[in-house]
Scaffold this motif. Structure first.
Motif, PDB file in Angstrom:
ATOM      1  N   ALA A  58      -9.862  14.185   8.206  1.00  0.00           N
ATOM      2  CA  ALA A  58      -9.426  13.338   7.096  1.00  0.00           C
ATOM      3  C   ALA A  58      -8.594  12.190   7.622  1.00  0.00           C
ATOM      4  N   TYR A  59      -8.809  11.011   7.031  1.00  0.00           N
ATOM      5  CA  TYR A  59      -8.081   9.805   7.424  1.00  0.00           C
ATOM      6  C   TYR A  59      -7.548   9.093   6.193  1.00  0.00           C
ATOM      7  N   VAL A  60      -6.475   8.346   6.405  1.00  0.00           N
ATOM      8  CA  VAL A  60      -6.048   7.341   5.448  1.00  0.00           C
ATOM      9  C   VAL A  60      -6.166   6.001   6.162  1.00  0.00           C
ATOM     10  N   VAL A  74      -3.592  14.532   9.347  1.00  0.00           N
ATOM     11  CA  VAL A  74      -4.352  13.436   8.745  1.00  0.00           C
ATOM     12  C   VAL A  74      -4.322  12.247   9.702  1.00  0.00           C
ATOM     13  N   GLY A  75      -5.471  11.684   9.986  1.00  0.00           N
ATOM     14  CA  GLY A  75      -5.522  10.503  10.818  1.00  0.00           C
ATOM     15  C   GLY A  75      -5.095   9.268  10.053  1.00  0.00           C
ATOM     16  N   VAL A  76      -4.513   8.310  10.755  1.00  0.00           N
ATOM     17  CA  VAL A  76      -4.102   7.048  10.135  1.00  0.00           C
ATOM     18  C   VAL A  76      -4.841   5.915  10.847  1.00  0.00           C
ATOM     19  N   LEU A  77      -5.569   5.113  10.074  1.00  0.00           N
ATOM     20  CA  LEU A  77      -6.281   3.959  10.602  1.00  0.00           C
ATOM     21  C   LEU A  77      -5.549   2.703  10.153  1.00  0.00           C
ATOM     22  N   GLY A  78      -5.006   1.961  11.108  1.00  0.00           N
ATOM     23  CA  GLY A  78      -4.303   0.732  10.785  1.00  0.00           C
ATOM     24  C   GLY A  78      -5.258  -0.452  10.801  1.00  0.00           C
ATOM     25  N   ALA A 103       0.830  -1.197   0.000  1.00  0.00           N
ATOM     26  CA  ALA A 103       0.000   0.000   0.000  1.00  0.00           C
ATOM     27  C   ALA A 103       0.872   1.257   0.000  1.00  0.00           C
ATOM     28  N   ASP A 104       0.482   2.233  -0.803  1.00  0.00           N
ATOM     29  CA  ASP A 104       1.212   3.502  -0.884  1.00  0.00           C
ATOM     30  C   ASP A 104       0.645   4.449   0.178  1.00  0.00           C
ATOM     31  N   VAL A 148      -1.301  12.255   1.568  1.00  0.00           N
ATOM     32  CA  VAL A 148      -1.346  13.512   0.806  1.00  0.00           C
ATOM     33  C   VAL A 148      -2.717  13.702   0.171  1.00  0.00           C
ATOM     34  N   GLN A 149      -3.322  12.645  -0.351  1.00  0.00           N
ATOM     35  CA  GLN A 149      -4.658  12.753  -0.925  1.00  0.00           C
ATOM     36  C   GLN A 149      -5.676  13.144   0.141  1.00  0.00           C
ATOM     37  N   ALA A 150      -5.585  12.536   1.317  1.00  0.00           N
ATOM     38  CA  ALA A 150      -6.510  12.880   2.387  1.00  0.00           C
ATOM     39  C   ALA A 150      -6.336  14.334   2.814  1.00  0.00           C
ATOM     40  N   TYR A 151      -5.101  14.792   2.880  1.00  0.00           N
ATOM     41  CA  TYR A 151      -4.828  16.184   3.258  1.00  0.00           C
ATOM     42  C   TYR A 151      -5.487  17.155   2.288  1.00  0.00           C
TER      43      TYR A 151
END
Length: 413
Positions: A126-128, A148-152, A107-108, A114-117
């Motif tokens: 915004a999350y990725v 930007v939030g990150v959801l693992g 996964a990139d 950057v897209q979420a931002y």
């Protein structure tokens, strides 16, 4: 769905993230997933499990910022998903970009960040969403810098917030308003109209103000379907439908003031509703003053002004008696997301027929009455008819012939 080599492909990652942010058993919020996920295939050699498609539905192609996020929704999120307290009481507009493994690469994550931002110009958070094992320290640093939030996402579907975003202010567009509309009390996706005559809703504030029991007064003078009347009154913003007891909104209080001015008491006003039972006459002709009040109330509904303005423009363009498919096609050119949310049912098979994977409207399915939201094409249209705004009543989708269903203003200017 995907092959064993890519257990967390993008559709699956997004489905898990949606389940975490917008659980199916929640009684609040609304979210749509981009139409690219409505296809039965992902990339060239991966199929999408129909169960995943069902989880991702409904689909719409909503522009936020300079692009189309994978998910757009509105909901009050739990504190563990946000870095700080919310801004005000309104639920935030949330966008999610998902990235997953493919057969060729991981996964990139940073591209997703950057897209979420980029969506934060028109979103509150915004999350990725990405496979948990792909989140590097540099990606976390970038996410913090860009808010930007990150959801693992783990292989078993568990979703944990790796980085949490701050809620920010934004500017509202017609496209993002469409999702806020559906998430609110007046959206047609959830509870809305159950009755097709506005008198049943206008009477509810009077019944609330009456000294006797609200439901009994309403059943005696107006309609026995009191639950539907209450729901519709909330839908039209006449009451704030609290679990214990409904409260009048400013618009609802204005209905009561009108009744007191015209009849002297709530009792005398609601007694006049007995005379209108089972009447087929247009309400604005049967009771002109009540018809004008109905017009004011229905103009407060978010979709009415948009509909009236665009029907006026169609008249100016020489389309004086547009059919339902004509109206939907015309509106979709100008307000695509709002049009889909207002008119088209949210079922994944329906949205997949009406919108292709690129979000383009398909005209042929619009001839099938079953693709339409009943609250819009039946009940709302009937209310607009009784208010003297439209020339004809609505019809249940099962009895609807869209090609002959005319949406025309009674008075065009």
């Amino acid at each position: 769905m995907a092959s064993a080599a890519s257990p967390l492909s993008e559709p699956r990652v997004l489905a898990h993230a949606k389940r975490r942010l917008f659980p199916a058993d929640a009684d609040d919020g609304y979210a749509v997933v981009d139409t690219q996920f409505s296809s039965d295939r992902w990339l060239a050699n991966e199929s999408i499990d129909p169960a995943i498609t069902d989880e991702l539905a409904p689909f719409n192609h909503v522009r936020v910022g300079s692009g189309y996020p994978d998910l757009v929704g509105v909901r009050l999120l739990s504190d563990e998903l946000l870095a700080v307290d919310r801004l005000g009481d309104d639920p935030p507009l949330v966008v999610v970009e998902a990235k997953g493994h493919t057969n060729r690469r991981d996964a990139d994550v940073e591209r997703g960040i950057v897209q979420a931002y980029d969506r934060l110009h028109e979103a509150n958070a915004a999350y990725v969403a990405v496979p948990a094992d792909t989140v590097s320290q540099s990606a976390r640093t970038l996410a913090r810098e860009l808010n930007v939030g990150v959801l693992g996402v783990a292989p078993d579907g568990t979703v944990d917030p790796v980085e949490t975003p701050r809620v920010v202010g934004n500017r509202t567009t017609t496209e993002t308003t469409a999702i806020r509309f559906q998430a609110g009390a007046q959206g047609v996706a959830g509870k809305s109209f159950g009755l097709n005559h506005p008198k049943n809703y206008l009477a509810y504030p009077l019944a609330v103000s009456h000294e006797r029991d609200t439901e009994r007064v309403l059943a005696e003078h107006v309609v026995r379907a009191t639950d539907d009347a209450r729901t519709g009154a909330a839908f039209l913003n006449l009451i704030d439908d609290q679990p214990a007891s409904p409260r009048l909104t400013p618009l609802g209080r204005e209905v009561v003031r009108f009744a007191l001015r015209e009849y002297g008491s709530v009792e005398a006003a609601i007694a006049t509703f007995d005379d209108w039972k089972r009447s087929r006459e247009r309400f604005c002709d049967l009771a002109p003053k009540w018809g004008m009040l109905t017009r004011r109330v229905v103009y407060d509904y978010p979709a009415t002004q948009l509909l009236v303005e665009e029907l006026q423009h169609m008249h100016e363009d020489g389309i004086s008696e547009p059919s339902l498919p004509d109206v939907v096609a015309y509106l979709h050119e100008l307000h695509p997301s709002f049009t889909v949310e207002l008119f088209v049912r949210g079922d994944d098979d329906v949205r997949s027929r009406v919108l292709n994977a690129d979000g383009e409207l398909q005209r042929e399915p619009l001839t099938d009455g079953e693709v339409y939201h009943s609250p819009t094409v039946f009940q709302l249209k009937a209310v607009l008819y009784h208010a003297g705004i439209l020339t004809s009543r609505g019809a249940e989708p099962s009895n609807l012939d869209p090609a002959s269903d005319v949406w025309a203003l009674r008075e065009s200017v």
